[in-house]
Scaffold this motif. Structure first.
Motif, PDB file in Angstrom:
ATOM      1  N   THR A 248       0.832  -1.209   0.000  1.00  0.00           N
ATOM      2  CA  THR A 248       0.000   0.000   0.000  1.00  0.00           C
ATOM      3  C   THR A 248       0.861   1.252   0.000  1.00  0.00           C
ATOM      4  O   THR A 248       0.548   2.244  -0.675  1.00  0.00           O
ATOM      5  CB  THR A 248      -0.936   0.003   1.220  1.00  0.00           C
ATOM      6  OG1 THR A 248      -1.658  -1.231   1.261  1.00  0.00           O
ATOM      7  CG2 THR A 248      -1.930   1.149   1.152  1.00  0.00           C
ATOM      8  N   SER A 249       1.953   1.213   0.732  1.00  0.00           N
ATOM      9  CA  SER A 249       2.869   2.353   0.784  1.00  0.00           C
ATOM     10  C   SER A 249       3.430   2.661  -0.595  1.00  0.00           C
ATOM     11  O   SER A 249       3.436   3.818  -1.056  1.00  0.00           O
ATOM     12  CB  SER A 249       4.008   2.055   1.762  1.00  0.00           C
ATOM     13  OG  SER A 249       5.046   2.995   1.648  1.00  0.00           O
ATOM     14  N   SER A 250       3.912   1.627  -1.294  1.00  0.00           N
ATOM     15  CA  SER A 250       4.483   1.811  -2.624  1.00  0.00           C
ATOM     16  C   SER A 250       3.436   2.332  -3.601  1.00  0.00           C
ATOM     17  O   SER A 250       3.697   3.254  -4.383  1.00  0.00           O
ATOM     18  CB  SER A 250       5.062   0.483  -3.122  1.00  0.00           C
ATOM     19  OG  SER A 250       5.498   0.583  -4.450  1.00  0.00           O
ATOM     20  N   ALA A 251       2.238   1.750  -3.553  1.00  0.00           N
ATOM     21  CA  ALA A 251       1.175   2.165  -4.472  1.00  0.00           C
ATOM     22  C   ALA A 251       0.781   3.621  -4.246  1.00  0.00           C
ATOM     23  O   ALA A 251       0.548   4.368  -5.207  1.00  0.00           O
ATOM     24  CB  ALA A 251      -0.043   1.258  -4.299  1.00  0.00           C
ATOM     25  N   THR A 252       0.732   4.047  -2.986  1.00  0.00           N
ATOM     26  CA  THR A 252       0.360   5.435  -2.686  1.00  0.00           C
ATOM     27  C   THR A 252       1.421   6.405  -3.191  1.00  0.00           C
ATOM     28  O   THR A 252       1.095   7.458  -3.761  1.00  0.00           O
ATOM     29  CB  THR A 252       0.157   5.621  -1.167  1.00  0.00           C
ATOM     30  OG1 THR A 252      -0.806   4.668  -0.692  1.00  0.00           O
ATOM     31  CG2 THR A 252      -0.344   7.026  -0.855  1.00  0.00           C
ATOM     32  N   SER A 253       2.684   6.055  -3.019  1.00  0.00           N
ATOM     33  CA  SER A 253       3.766   6.912  -3.522  1.00  0.00           C
ATOM     34  C   SER A 253       3.691   7.050  -5.037  1.00  0.00           C
ATOM     35  O   SER A 253       3.856   8.144  -5.590  1.00  0.00           O
ATOM     36  CB  SER A 253       5.130   6.337  -3.115  1.00  0.00           C
ATOM     37  OG  SER A 253       5.317   6.417  -1.715  1.00  0.00           O
ATOM     38  N   TRP A 254       3.430   5.934  -5.727  1.00  0.00           N
ATOM     39  CA  TRP A 254       3.324   5.980  -7.180  1.00  0.00           C
ATOM     40  C   TRP A 254       2.105   6.796  -7.619  1.00  0.00           C
ATOM     41  O   TRP A 254       2.166   7.539  -8.603  1.00  0.00           O
ATOM     42  CB  TRP A 254       3.235   4.574  -7.762  1.00  0.00           C
ATOM     43  CG  TRP A 254       4.552   3.881  -7.937  1.00  0.00           C
ATOM     44  CD1 TRP A 254       4.955   2.711  -7.370  1.00  0.00           C
ATOM     45  CD2 TRP A 254       5.656   4.324  -8.744  1.00  0.00           C
ATOM     46  NE1 TRP A 254       6.230   2.389  -7.771  1.00  0.00           N
ATOM     47  CE2 TRP A 254       6.687   3.367  -8.618  1.00  0.00           C
ATOM     48  CE3 TRP A 254       5.870   5.433  -9.558  1.00  0.00           C
ATOM     49  CZ2 TRP A 254       7.906   3.478  -9.271  1.00  0.00           C
ATOM     50  CZ3 TRP A 254       7.096   5.558 -10.215  1.00  0.00           C
ATOM     51  CH2 TRP A 254       8.094   4.587 -10.072  1.00  0.00           C
ATOM     52  N   ALA A 255       1.000   6.659  -6.899  1.00  0.00           N
ATOM     53  CA  ALA A 255      -0.206   7.424  -7.259  1.00  0.00           C
ATOM     54  C   ALA A 255       0.063   8.921  -7.160  1.00  0.00           C
ATOM     55  O   ALA A 255      -0.320   9.698  -8.052  1.00  0.00           O
ATOM     56  CB  ALA A 255      -1.369   7.029  -6.354  1.00  0.00           C
ATOM     57  N   LEU A 256       0.727   9.352  -6.099  1.00  0.00           N
ATOM     58  CA  LEU A 256       1.038  10.772  -5.937  1.00  0.00           C
ATOM     59  C   LEU A 256       1.981  11.247  -7.045  1.00  0.00           C
ATOM     60  O   LEU A 256       1.839  12.363  -7.560  1.00  0.00           O
ATOM     61  CB  LEU A 256       1.661  11.017  -4.561  1.00  0.00           C
ATOM     62  CG  LEU A 256       0.720  10.861  -3.364  1.00  0.00           C
ATOM     63  CD1 LEU A 256       1.494  11.004  -2.056  1.00  0.00           C
ATOM     64  CD2 LEU A 256      -0.417  11.874  -3.418  1.00  0.00           C
ATOM     65  N   TYR A 257       2.946  10.400  -7.411  1.00  0.00           N
ATOM     66  CA  TYR A 257       3.857  10.756  -8.491  1.00  0.00           C
ATOM     67  C   TYR A 257       3.096  10.940  -9.796  1.00  0.00           C
ATOM     68  O   TYR A 257       3.289  11.933 -10.524  1.00  0.00           O
ATOM     69  CB  TYR A 257       4.924   9.665  -8.648  1.00  0.00           C
ATOM     70  CG  TYR A 257       5.757   9.810  -9.900  1.00  0.00           C
ATOM     71  CD1 TYR A 257       6.752  10.778  -9.989  1.00  0.00           C
ATOM     72  CD2 TYR A 257       5.531   8.983 -11.002  1.00  0.00           C
ATOM     73  CE1 TYR A 257       7.509  10.921 -11.149  1.00  0.00           C
ATOM     74  CE2 TYR A 257       6.284   9.117 -12.158  1.00  0.00           C
ATOM     75  CZ  TYR A 257       7.273  10.084 -12.227  1.00  0.00           C
ATOM     76  OH  TYR A 257       8.008  10.233 -13.382  1.00  0.00           O
ATOM     77  N   LEU A 258       2.216   9.990 -10.123  1.00  0.00           N
ATOM     78  CA  LEU A 258       1.458  10.063 -11.369  1.00  0.00           C
ATOM     79  C   LEU A 258       0.518  11.276 -11.384  1.00  0.00           C
ATOM     80  O   LEU A 258       0.367  11.947 -12.403  1.00  0.00           O
ATOM     81  CB  LEU A 258       0.653   8.777 -11.564  1.00  0.00           C
ATOM     82  CG  LEU A 258       1.489   7.522 -11.880  1.00  0.00           C
ATOM     83  CD1 LEU A 258       0.633   6.268 -11.757  1.00  0.00           C
ATOM     84  CD2 LEU A 258       2.104   7.618 -13.267  1.00  0.00           C
ATOM     85  N   LEU A 259      -0.096  11.570 -10.246  1.00  0.00           N
ATOM     86  CA  LEU A 259      -1.009  12.714 -10.167  1.00  0.00           C
ATOM     87  C   LEU A 259      -0.244  14.035 -10.246  1.00  0.00           C
ATOM     88  O   LEU A 259      -0.733  15.009 -10.826  1.00  0.00           O
ATOM     89  CB  LEU A 259      -1.825  12.646  -8.878  1.00  0.00           C
ATOM     90  CG  LEU A 259      -2.859  11.510  -8.820  1.00  0.00           C
ATOM     91  CD1 LEU A 259      -3.423  11.371  -7.404  1.00  0.00           C
ATOM     92  CD2 LEU A 259      -3.983  11.735  -9.829  1.00  0.00           C
ATOM     93  N   ALA A 260       0.962  14.063  -9.670  1.00  0.00           N
ATOM     94  CA  ALA A 260       1.780  15.268  -9.779  1.00  0.00           C
ATOM     95  C   ALA A 260       2.272  15.467 -11.212  1.00  0.00           C
ATOM     96  O   ALA A 260       2.394  16.597 -11.697  1.00  0.00           O
ATOM     97  CB  ALA A 260       2.972  15.181  -8.820  1.00  0.00           C
TER      98      ALA A 260
END
Length: 499
Positions: free
Chosen positions: A309-321
């Motif tokens: 979940t931690s990795s997925a959340t970091s990637w989601a924020l990167y993609l949204l940014a």
């Protein structure tokens, strides 16, 4: 004396001959796998691992698939042939049709995970899975959502405090990791890590065990052949063994305390471990989990429920940014659903009715699945098309290859497009063997609904409170072999969303 020398000479020649046969003659000229296309071995010792770990190659699994097709032979440690696949017929056989014909490879992580649900096999796995299913019901998971929100709110406060001190460029990944660790500690076994606000010995030990390095990966692979390697007194082994000792000690103390509470009828918690223990009490003796099997579930919850979940959340924020217009659309949906960010406290049903959020989450898991490869060993000979796969072959289902296959996802396969999940003409072609972030079938992730709800709550509260941007020119590499974590720390430029 001459007879002894002759015997020793024969023995040495025999050993050399056996090694030559195992690492050169059989893998290159005899194995049925030789007929399958793939890259030549780079080394009799490390096979093709140099390519997989090459920092210049962004996604080595994809590169091999593009060049050789959806069944690729490569070479592992000691030049042993293995397969990387995206062939859907094979994927279906492994994940759905004949799941128990394929076992997980022996890994040294059993030293700290134990034979819990992820590493158990056959009837043992069936027993554990059947017993644990009731702990992951809709009712239990929906009752966990307030805990997700409460811990995520601590993360929001921490970010705001940094901003009040004049920081606007923040590396978030370590804080997100601590957030998901604190959450799974509470909902998994009612343990207060409090890692967002204070040090914790168990949290530190766990971080050492699950933080991959190239050297750690090689030692782990070698230890499967030579277990004594983990006893060599070098720094990486000392850290590993000390961390294992801490995890085992703390897990044993925790399970003893909970079992004692269960004996006196005082175990009333709604955390997963308490629910499991209370279920276990009601089962006939042949279906019960042993105390050691119950203890192993502690690390099962941690490993399965934290880093993914931690990795997925970091990637989601990167993609949204990286795609601010998508971030704006998600925020619009969240503002409409939760007009007052100060009272953000969604229910399980509310968070799952947000269609665009669901699209963002699924698209993140497609492009950056926390599980980039599903590893199995077939215990029976298998035939697929013209290829004989002899038993004891190491097989990797490339989740990355499936999720980025133009044949499945079309010409926009590399685009971050959450709306694809809202288009029935596209989603009708997607199945549980082409989208595998949580595996599928009997060995699919038992906690996938929990993980998705946690992911959605953390991401929602972050986007509802802050705007995320990337520093100009920043680009992160995608590593897909040893880990799905970003290859470098992502530094976000963060600003507040006004109420």
């Amino acid at each position: 004396m001459s007879d002894l020398i002759s015997l020793v000479s024969i023995f040495v020649l025999g050993v050399i001959g056996w090694i030559t046969y195992k690492v050169y003659i059989w893998p290159i000229y005899i194995t049925p796998l030789r007929k399958i296309p793939g890259p030549p071995s780079e080394s009799l010792f490390y096979g093709n691992y140099k390519t997989f770990m090459n920092e210049e190659v962004n996604e080595p699994q994809l590169e091999l698939m593009k060049k050789y097709g959806n069944i690729v032979k490569y070479y592992e440690i000691f030049n042993q042939p293995a397969l990387i696949i995206t062939d859907t017929t094979m994927v279906q056989d492994i994940t759905l049709s004949n799941t128990y014909d394929y076992v997980k490879p022996i890994v040294d992580s059993v030293a700290f995970i134990g034979r819990g649900l992820p590493l158990s096999e056959g009837e043992d796995h069936k027993k554990q899975r059947k017993m644990m299913n009731p702990a992951f019901t809709y009712r239990n998971i929906k009752n966990m959502v307030p805990t997700f929100t409460r811990v995520a709110s601590i993360l929001i406060s921490l970010i705001e405090n940094k901003m009040d001190l004049g920081e606007s460029n923040i590396i978030l990944a370590p804080y997100i990791s601590k957030t998901t660790l604190d959450i799974i500690g509470l909902v998994g076994f009612n343990y207060e890590f409090n890692s967002l606000t204070s040090p914790n010995e168990l949290a530190d030990a766990y971080t050492i065990l699950v933080t991959p390095t190239n050297l750690g990966f090689i030692i782990s692979k070698l230890s499967n052949y030579f277990p004594f390697i983990r006893s060599i007194p070098i720094e990486i082994n000392r850290k590993f063994n000390n961390a294992c000792a801490v995890v085992n000690r703390e897990s044993e103390e925790l399970i003893k305390r909970k079992l004692k509470e269960a004996e006196t009828g005082e175990l009333k918690g709604s955390d997963l471990l308490s629910v499991l223990i209370n279920i276990n009490k009601t089962l006939p003796i042949e279906e019960k989990l042993t105390d050691n099997e119950l203890k192993n579930q502690i690390m099962t919850f941690l490993v399965a429920g934290h880093e993914t979940t931690s990795s997925a959340t970091s990637w989601a924020l990167y993609l949204l940014a990286k795609h601010p217009h998508v971030q704006d659309l998600l925020r619009e949906e969240l503002v409409k659903a939760f007009p007052d960010k100060s009272t953000f406290n969604p229910t399980f049903d509310e968070i799952n009715t947000l269609e665009f959020l669901n699209g963002v989450v699924k698209e993140t898991l497609r492009l950056h699945s926390p599980v980039t490869a599903i590893r199995r060993i077939n215990i029976k000979d298998k035939t697929f098309g013209n290829y004989l796969i002899p038993k004891n072959t190491s097989i990797i289902i490339s989740t990355t290859g499936l999720h980025k296959s133009p044949e499945i996802w079309g010409p926009t396969v590399n685009d971050f497009d959450p709306k694809r999940w809202m288009d029935p003409t596209l989603t009708k072609n997607i199945s549980n063997i082409s989208f595998l972030p949580f595996n599928a079938g009997a060995r699919g992730c038992i906690g996938n609904k929990l993980s998705l709800a946690e992911f959605k709550v953390i991401l929602s509260i972050l986007i509802r409170n802050f705007v995320f941007q990337l520093a100009e020119g920043f680009h992160v590499k995608t590593r897909t072999f040893t880990s799905s974590k970003p290859d470098s720390e992502i530094e976000f430029i963060i600003s507040r969303v006004e109420s």
